[in-house]
Design an enzyme around this catalytic site. Structure first.
Site, PDB file in Angstrom:
ATOM      1  N   HIS A   6       1.422   3.369  -1.427  1.00 57.07           N
ATOM      2  CA  HIS A   6       0.722   3.825  -2.629  1.00 57.07           C
ATOM      3  C   HIS A   6       1.593   4.932  -3.193  1.00 57.07           C
ATOM      4  CE1 HIS A   6      -3.139   5.586  -4.547  1.00 57.07           C
ATOM      5  NE2 HIS A   6      -2.195   6.479  -4.775  1.00 57.07           N
ATOM      6  N   HIS A  13      -0.004  -1.939  -5.949  1.00 59.56           N
ATOM      7  CA  HIS A  13      -0.486  -1.701  -7.321  1.00 59.56           C
ATOM      8  C   HIS A  13       0.502  -0.994  -8.243  1.00 59.56           C
ATOM      9  CE1 HIS A  13      -1.420   2.051  -5.343  1.00 59.56           C
ATOM     10  NE2 HIS A  13      -2.542   1.632  -4.816  1.00 59.56           N
ATOM     11  N   ASP A  61      -2.601   3.567   2.285  1.00 59.87           N
ATOM     12  CA  ASP A  61      -3.096   3.356   0.926  1.00 59.87           C
ATOM     13  C   ASP A  61      -4.288   4.245   0.593  1.00 59.87           C
ATOM     14  OD1 ASP A  61      -3.223   2.046  -1.654  1.00 59.87           O
ATOM     15  OD2 ASP A  61      -5.154   1.339  -0.925  1.00 59.87           O
ATOM     16  N   ASN A  68      -8.125   2.721   4.997  1.00 59.16           N
ATOM     17  CA  ASN A  68      -8.699   4.040   4.674  1.00 59.16           C
ATOM     18  C   ASN A  68     -10.225   4.018   4.694  1.00 59.16           C
ATOM     19  OD1 ASN A  68      -8.857   2.506   2.320  1.00 59.16           O
ATOM     20  ND2 ASN A  68      -8.590   4.249   0.968  1.00 59.16           N
ATOM     21  N   ASP A 106      -6.775  -4.693  -5.421  1.00 55.08           N
ATOM     22  CA  ASP A 106      -7.177  -3.313  -5.101  1.00 55.08           C
ATOM     23  C   ASP A 106      -8.696  -3.175  -5.248  1.00 55.08           C
ATOM     24  OD1 ASP A 106      -7.194  -0.678  -4.384  1.00 55.08           O
ATOM     25  OD2 ASP A 106      -6.091   0.065  -6.125  1.00 55.08           O
ATOM     26  N   HIS A 125     -10.421  -3.180  -0.268  1.00 55.06           N
ATOM     27  CA  HIS A 125     -11.118  -2.132   0.497  1.00 55.06           C
ATOM     28  C   HIS A 125     -12.485  -2.666   0.886  1.00 55.06           C
ATOM     29  CE1 HIS A 125      -8.123   0.993  -0.466  1.00 55.06           C
ATOM     30  NE2 HIS A 125      -7.998   0.327  -1.596  1.00 55.06           N
TER      31      HIS A 125
HETATM   32 ZN   LIG Z   1      -3.641   2.637  -3.549  1.00 50.92          ZN
END
Ligand SMILES: [Zn+2]
Lengths: 297, 433
Positions: free
Chosen positions: B182, B235, B155, B97, B308, B65
């Site tokens: 996810h 994940h 995600d 995201n 992640d 991210h």
């Molecule tokens: Zn996630």
């Protein structure tokens, strides 16, 4: 400065010493202590609980403290202000002890890590309510002298109950056997690892109990579908006069209050000869005096 | 013509079956030669004595991210790339995201242009499955892939609508990009703050049962079989998911998965007394899950280790546990945590390297991941035995949210090379500007 964040981690002799000291704080005991004279005790309640707050307030005043009360229940924490902001603001007023009640488990731990004064947990989420467990243990010890070998049955919504967790740890540490009973949806995993025994059959286990502790059923649990109805709950897990008949002759009934009459306890049981609910309330002040004294020492 | 010669390195290149002492010559940004016999350095070549070090394909992180656009206070493409190369990563897949969701070519291009400006490592954007991550309408996958997205994912959120999930698996076959999921049934995880188990009971925190993940993995494998699509499970955190994915792979379904270092290193007891640095989604699971993840890393069920990497500010974590935001940063601790499994004898060095480089490259069809002559000279040089202590204050990431602060690690990134250029060396960035 010594925090009281929970019962977990206490040794038996420490618990016994605190309960012994509470004994001396009962009406008619030796000369009152004023260890908190001239000091400030801050009651910080993010959740309503007149009962616990008043009990701590009376205890603090009897020790000579000035008590400041904050109630944030409902709304009034100003927008964007975090729990730590609030706690630090109150710390700036110089209290010796902050007593905190919060709906989030672990909130007192967070505060304790960031303030210099002592922090007393007056109930955090579904985690612990140590002063309640101590007063319950005190009440039972008063009757029995010792908890060794006694069986205490805790009935109801263990999943959401801080009283159940603190009592489980406390009663086990003092030598009792603890059996937890309730519907499967309200008994979380891992209770055995904390030393409890788990059952769903109240009628089968009642005759073994030396004391029965009923938990308050929170009505919002219905909306979350943990239970079909209050009616069914009270049928399966409510303590009625008929069920009291199955108990040992002298086994007392405890309840942390406030009671949902007719749900976890029939009115006849709540007000009957087995009930020690008012003793619990009276003992609460003595136990909390001992707690505050210990924090001040 | 610029050249680099790595001498006497232990070259581990799983795809090409190499694990031994080699010299590696890089010319013009590409691997020119990997040789058992010592090579002669060309004139003007930089010579790197790699005795005692590993020279391996640059690591690729499928799950990062970067927070830009929208939350630049937590991370930017630039700071994220710095953290990446400091962690030995030469490529990262950026989750969509952000606080303008990457559901259009415009946002994809913005991320790519920031990555060009940063000029440190490859950034591969992933596009949103649904517009605004709302789970309602499909985003324009053709436009996103055309602009450079390498996968589709919502995600941070599951795709709760099964019919929509079925359609995206079908539709994405048009472009042959993986649909990355996810897995979290929100009706099962609702209100939960950590894994449901003895620790959540002790702490009085509402638990997230493993079934919240496993049930969704099961659902999506059923949809995958029907649609002949490509599914990548992000994940993976628990034993049940691993078991389903292992079986599905045996049956030939096109499913891949990744595991994050924190999930194979810590269990739910790391929450301790409400440490929000141990709060993530999916949560740290029980010790049996950790064991199952480790087995799945060994036996090939897991395709990639992905961090992640989820940067958050201090104030996001300095709150009641239930209010704490999910996620930890991971780029700069991934190698150390992976090598811990090597030092414990769980993973071979070759498998560890595969999980960090070849595996992720293969899963998303990315360049790199191996060192055959002609491949891009994306190379990580590892000092496998060097001990160091994690100091979050010295992270290149803009955020410090890690449960590993103060942990001693054995094995460190010595150098990171992207396209034949050294971008990180001995703890220092080598930025072009
Ligand atoms: Zn996630």
């Amino acid at each position: 400065m010594r925090h009281l964040l929970g019962i977990a981690g206490w040794r038996r002799d420490e618990l016994e010493a605190l309960l012994d000291r509470a004994q001396e704080h009962l009406p008619g005991g030796p000369e009152a202590s004023h260890v908190l004279r001239g000091q400030v005790v801050a009651n910080l309640f993010f959740e309503d609980s007149t009962r616990t707050r008043s009990s701590f307030e009376v205890a603090a005043r009897r020790l000579g403290a000035d008590v400041l009360n904050w109630s944030f229940a409902g709304s009034s924490v100003s927008k964007g202000e975090t729990l730590l902001d609030t706690a630090r603001n109150i710390e700036a007023l110089g209290p010796a002890i902050i007593i905190i009640r919060h709906r989030s488990s672990g909130a007192p731990h967070l505060v304790a890590r960031h303030v210099k004064c002592a922090v007393v947990n007056a109930g955090d989420g579904a985690h612990e309510h140590p002063s309640q467990a101590l007063l319950d243990a005190f009440t039972l010890r008063q009757r029995w002298g010792s908890l060794d070998g006694r069986t205490v049955l805790i009935v109801g919504d263990v999943l959401h109950s801080r009283v159940a967790r603190s009592n489980l740890v406390c009663l086990k540490a003092l030598g009792a056997r603890v059996v937890l009973c309730g519907p499967p949806t309200l008994l979380p995993p891992g209770l055995e690892e904390m030393g409890g025994e788990v059952t769903h059959r109240l009628d089968a286990v009642l005759p073994q109990a030396d004391a029965v502790m009923c938990l308050r059923l929170q009505t919002e649990r219905m909306a979350e579908a943990f239970l079909p109805s209050q009616r069914e709950y009270s049928r399966l897990f409510g303590l009625t006069p008929a069920r009291v008949e199955r108990m040992k002759p002298d086994a007392p009934v405890l309840h942390p209050g406030p009671i949902n009459r007719g749900v976890e306890l029939s009115p006849a049981v709540a007000d009957g000869p087995r009930s020690v609910i008012l003793e619990q309330v009276a003992n609460g002040v003595a136990v909390r005096r001992a707690i505050l004294e210990r924090c001040a020492s | 013509m610029t050249s680099v010669l790595f001498q006497r390195a232990r070259v581990i290149d799983p795809r090409n079956g190499v694990d031994g002492i080699r010299d590696v010559l890089v010319t013009d940004g590409r691997v020119a030669q990997v040789s058992e016999a010592p090579l002669v350095a060309p004139k003007d070549a930089r010579v790197v004595d790699a005795t005692g070090k590993w020279v391996v394909p640059g690591f690729i992180d499928l799950h990062v991210h970067l927070r830009e656009p929208g939350e630049e206070g937590k991370e930017t493409v630039l700071t994220g790339c710095r953290a990446a190369v400091a962690g030995g990563f030469t490529g990262v897949v950026a989750m969509p995201n952000t606080k303008v969701v990457n559901d259009s070519a415009l946002v994809t291009e913005l991320v790519l242009s920031r990555a060009r400006d940063a000029d440190l490592c490859h950034v591969y954007p992933a596009g949103a499955i649904t517009k605004g991550l709302k789970g309602e309408e499909l985003s324009e996958a053709g436009e996103l892939v055309g602009a450079g997205c390498v996968a589709l994912t919502d995600d941070g959120r599951p795709v709760m609508n099964a019919a929509l999930m079925r359609r995206v698996l079908q539709y994405a076959t048009l472009f042959d990009v993986p649909v990355m999921v996810h897995e979290e049934d929100l009706t099962l995880s609702a209100g939960g703050a950590m894994h449901e188990g003895a620790t959540s009971t002790r702490l009085g925190l509402r638990g997230i049962p493993a079934s919240a993940e496993v049930a969704m993995v099961a659902r999506d494998l059923v949809l995958l079989e029907e649609t002949k699509g490509r599914l990548h499970v992000a994940h993976v955190s628990c034993e049940g998911s691993v078991r389903l994915i292992r079986e599905a792979k045996k049956r030939g379904l096109r499913v891949t998965c990744e595991v994050a270092p924190h999930h194979f290193t810590l269990d739910d007891r790391a929450v301790g007394d409400y440490d929000t640095h141990a709060k993530m989604a999916p949560p740290l699971r029980g010790d049996a899950d950790v064991k199952a993840l480790r087995e799945a890393l060994v036996d090939g069920t897991v395709d990639a280790i992905a961090t992640d990497h989820a940067p958050h500010g201090v104030s996001d974590k300095l709150v009641e546990f239930e209010k704490g935001i999910n996620g930890i940063v991971g780029l700069e601790t991934a190698l150390g945590l992976t090598l811990a499994l090597v030092h414990e004898g769980v993973l071979t060095p070759r498998r560890a390297v595969e999980l960090l480089s070849e595996g992720p490259a293969r899963v998303f069809g990315l360049p790199g991941g191996h060192l055959a002559p002609g491949s891009p000279a994306d190379i990580t040089v590892v000092s496998p035995g060097e001990e160091w202590t994690v100091d979050a204050h010295r992270f290149y990431s803009r955020s410090r949210n890690t449960p590993f602060h103060g942990r001693t690690m054995k094995g460190r990134v010595s150098q990171t090379w992207v396209g034949g250029r050294c971008v990180f060396e001995d703890g220092q960035l080598k930025e072009s500007r």
